[in-house]
Structures are given as structure tokens and as C-alpha cells.
Design an enzyme around this catalytic site. Structure first.
Site, PDB file in Angstrom:
ATOM      1  N   ASP A   1       7.397  -0.458   4.244  1.00 16.92           N
ATOM      2  CA  ASP A   1       7.124  -1.285   3.070  1.00 16.92           C
ATOM      3  C   ASP A   1       7.662  -0.628   1.804  1.00 16.92           C
ATOM      4  OD1 ASP A   1       5.833  -3.128   4.648  1.00 16.92           O
ATOM      5  OD2 ASP A   1       3.840  -2.315   4.280  1.00 16.92           O
TER       6      ASP A   1
ATOM      7  N   TYR B   1       1.647   9.465  10.018  1.00 16.72           N
ATOM      8  CA  TYR B   1       1.473   9.059   8.626  1.00 16.72           C
ATOM      9  C   TYR B   1       0.362   9.877   7.969  1.00 16.72           C
ATOM     10  CZ  TYR B   1       3.884   4.728  10.057  1.00 16.72           C
ATOM     11  OH  TYR B   1       4.777   3.814  10.559  1.00 16.72           O
TER      12      TYR B   1
ATOM     13  N   ASP C   1      -3.430  -3.359   1.114  1.00 16.78           N
ATOM     14  CA  ASP C   1      -3.051  -2.122   0.425  1.00 16.78           C
ATOM     15  C   ASP C   1      -3.320  -2.293  -1.066  1.00 16.78           C
ATOM     16  OD1 ASP C   1      -0.979  -3.689  -0.584  1.00 16.78           O
ATOM     17  OD2 ASP C   1       0.560  -2.781   0.698  1.00 16.78           O
TER      18      ASP C   1
ATOM     19  N   ARG D   1      -2.309  -0.200   7.185  1.00 17.10           N
ATOM     20  CA  ARG D   1      -3.113  -1.001   6.248  1.00 17.10           C
ATOM     21  C   ARG D   1      -4.309  -1.619   6.973  1.00 17.10           C
ATOM     22  NH1 ARG D   1       0.692  -5.463   4.414  1.00 17.10           N
ATOM     23  NH2 ARG D   1       1.876  -4.949   6.272  1.00 17.10           N
TER      24      ARG D   1
END
Length: 303
Positions: A38, A66, A80, A179
Site C-alpha cells: 500500500d 512486518y 488503517d 490491517r
């Protein structure tokens, strides 16, 4: 020009933006990314160049790591920090480290996720974000993903406040929505939640330490040192066993012929065949002919 460029995607850019800019910097059209990040996310984004684009799917399918900031107290339309508030809980909250760790443990392993409306998953031929931008909500397919590890990155014993945030590291399978995982963590804790920040620190064997930014790549091209940041295709194939091509099978492999299956295919789904360590073909078990194998990818021109 053939190989893999471990790119560090910066915030504010789409994965396609990176490919577009690299085509100009490298002066070649055969450039492809290995899975979208993203715009609001920075991190590791391996880029395939030339013949290496043939193995882009292998790099897309690998596990990812992550680091995220989870925010407890508010949900958003996009799950988010970029989205509009859907639900907000301004009460004073108190969460112990033990409780947070229990929730993280409960979400480790195989879990189910429903892709967020603001995502690239296709439903009836359209991306979900296309529906979302029109204010439409459609039924989405639930998928199973694997969370290999989910750990908190600080040692606080107690979290208090109207908004509670804590950093986590996630190692997961492809297709995992961090998310959505943030929302699931909040639900398990009994509060609305969203993902406040996200960085991808690893994609398969590629890590933050061996990545280059677009600016660094442009500087290396200008200095005639591009080769210092391009990794050979074999770097992405280390999960598969390697076999040296011999005089007895050279002609068949170079012609992409079906061959009797190697014993290694009983333990591995693919085998890399090459010459002097350079990959020439990737074979896998023949889908319809038991005891035989066929090429899955061929790239005899990689140098």
C-alpha cells in the site's frame, strides 16, 4: 539485464509507481514487482528484471515479515490510519502485557480473514476498492492465512489510556492482511482497533539490510555500478534443491522435455537444474503422468 533488485519502497508510492520509475532509471521495459505494498507502507519490495520476471510468482508466494503499530480505540473504513472513523471508544482502557500476549498467541497459526473493502481482491471481476470508492459493500470471500509468529516489540507491563498502542512483529504467509489482523487483535481484546503504521522488513530471503532506494539505484546507474545491487535469479531459488545438468540430460532439459521424476520431488515440490550454479530450468512433478516431471519455468538465457 537479468536479476532481482531488492528495492526499499518508500511511503507515498504505489508498487506500480516504483516499477514505472525503475523502467526509466534502468532503461528497460521488462520490470515487475513481486506483490503490492500500500502507498502508506514502506519496506522490502523485490523487483524482477529481464528474464527474472519469470520467477516473480515464486517471490510473491514466499512468507513476509512486518513490523506494525497496533492502535486500540478506533476502527476505520480502511482498517488503517488513512481511513475515516467507523467506531471510536474514548473510555480509559487498561490492558496488561499478559492479556495482550494471550491474544497474540490466540491469533498465531492458521486463522481466517475477510479482506477489507479497500483492497485489491477481485469480486465479480472488480477490485474491492472500486466498490468501496462508490460506497458499496459487497460480500467478500473468507480466506485462510498462516501467522507463523506474532510478538510484541516492547516490554511494558501495563498499557493505559483512551488510545493504547503497541508495536508488534508479524511473520506470515502470503495473502495476510496486517490491517485486518490489527482489527482482529482489537476484537479479541474487546475494543475497536486499526493498524496505525506498517513496515515490511523482509520478503522471503530479502531483508531491509540488502535493499536499495530508488535514489540509490539511480546513483548507481549514473556511476556505472548497477551490478552491485542486482542479485542473480538463483538468490530467489535457494528454497529448492539444485542439480547440475549432465551430458545425459542436457539436451532434454534445454528442450524442455518431460523426464523421469527425480527422487528429490518426493520431499520438494520443485527442483532447479543448472550449469555451474546458473539456473536453466525448474522442474516439478507432472500433474497427470505419475513418475514423471516437467519444466515449470525455463530461462536458459539468464547470465
Amino acid at each position: 539485464m537479468n536479476g532481482i533488485l531488492p528495492l526499499w519502497k518508500e511511503r507515498g508510492m504505489t508498487s506500480h509507481d516504483c516499477v514505472f520509475k525503475l523502467r526509466k532509471i534502468l532503461r528497460t521495459k521488462k520490470v515487475g514487482h513481486t506483490g503490492t505494498l500500500d502507498p502508506g507502507v514502506e519496506g522490502v519490495l523485490p523487483i524482477c528484471i529481464g528474464q527474472a520476471t519469470r520467477i516473480a510468482e515464486y517471490l510473491t508466494d514466499v512468507g513476509k515479515t512486518y513490523e506494525a503499530i497496533i492502535s486500540i480505540g478506533r476502527t476505520t473504513t480502511t482498517e488503517d490510519a488513512e481511513g475515516e472513523t467507523v467506531e471510536q471508544d474514548d473510555t480509559m482502557k487498561q490492558l496488561t502485557r499478559t492479556r495482550v500476549l494471550e491474544v497474540l498467541a490466540s491469533l498465531t497459526g492458521v486463522i481466517e480473514q475477510t479482506p477489507p473493502m479497500f483492497s485489491a481482491v477481485k469480486v465479480n471481476g472488480k477490485r474491492l476498492y472500486e466498490y468501496a470508492r462508490k460506497g458499496q459493500v459487497v460480500e467478500r470471500p473468507t480466506r485462510q492465512v498462516t501467522i507463523y509468529a506474532l510478538e510484541i516489540l516492547e516490554d511494558k507491563a501495563l498499557y493505559e489510556g483512551q488510545e493504547i498502542t503497541f508495536p508488534v512483529r508479524i511473520s506470515c504467509s502470503k495473502g495476510t492482511y496486517i490491517r485486518t489482523l490489527a482489527v482482529q487483535i482489537g476484537e479479541a481484546l474487546g475494543y475497536p482497533a486499526h493498524m496505525k503504521e506498517l513496515v515490511r522488513t523482509a520478503s522471503g530471503t530479502f531483508t531491509q539490510e540488502n535493499c536499495f532506494t530508488l535514489t540509490q539505484v539511480a546513483d548507481l546507474v549514473e556511476a556505472g555500478q548497477l551490478e552491485t545491487c542486482i542479485l542473480p535469479v538463483e538468490y530467489a531459488l535457494t528454497d529448492y534443491p539444485y542439480m547440475e545438468i549432465t551430458a545425459s540430460n542436457e539436451k532434454e532439459i534445454f528442450n524442455g522435455q518431460v523426464l523421469p521424476a527425480e527422487a528429490l520431488l518426493k520431499k520438494h515440490d520443485k527442483i532447479v537444474f543448472g550449469i555451474h550454479g546458473k539456473a536453466v530450468a525448474i522442474y516439478h512433478a507432472h500433474p497427470t503422468k505419475e513418475g514423471w516431471m516437467k519444466p515449470h519455468k525455463m530461462f536458459p538465457t539468464i547470465e
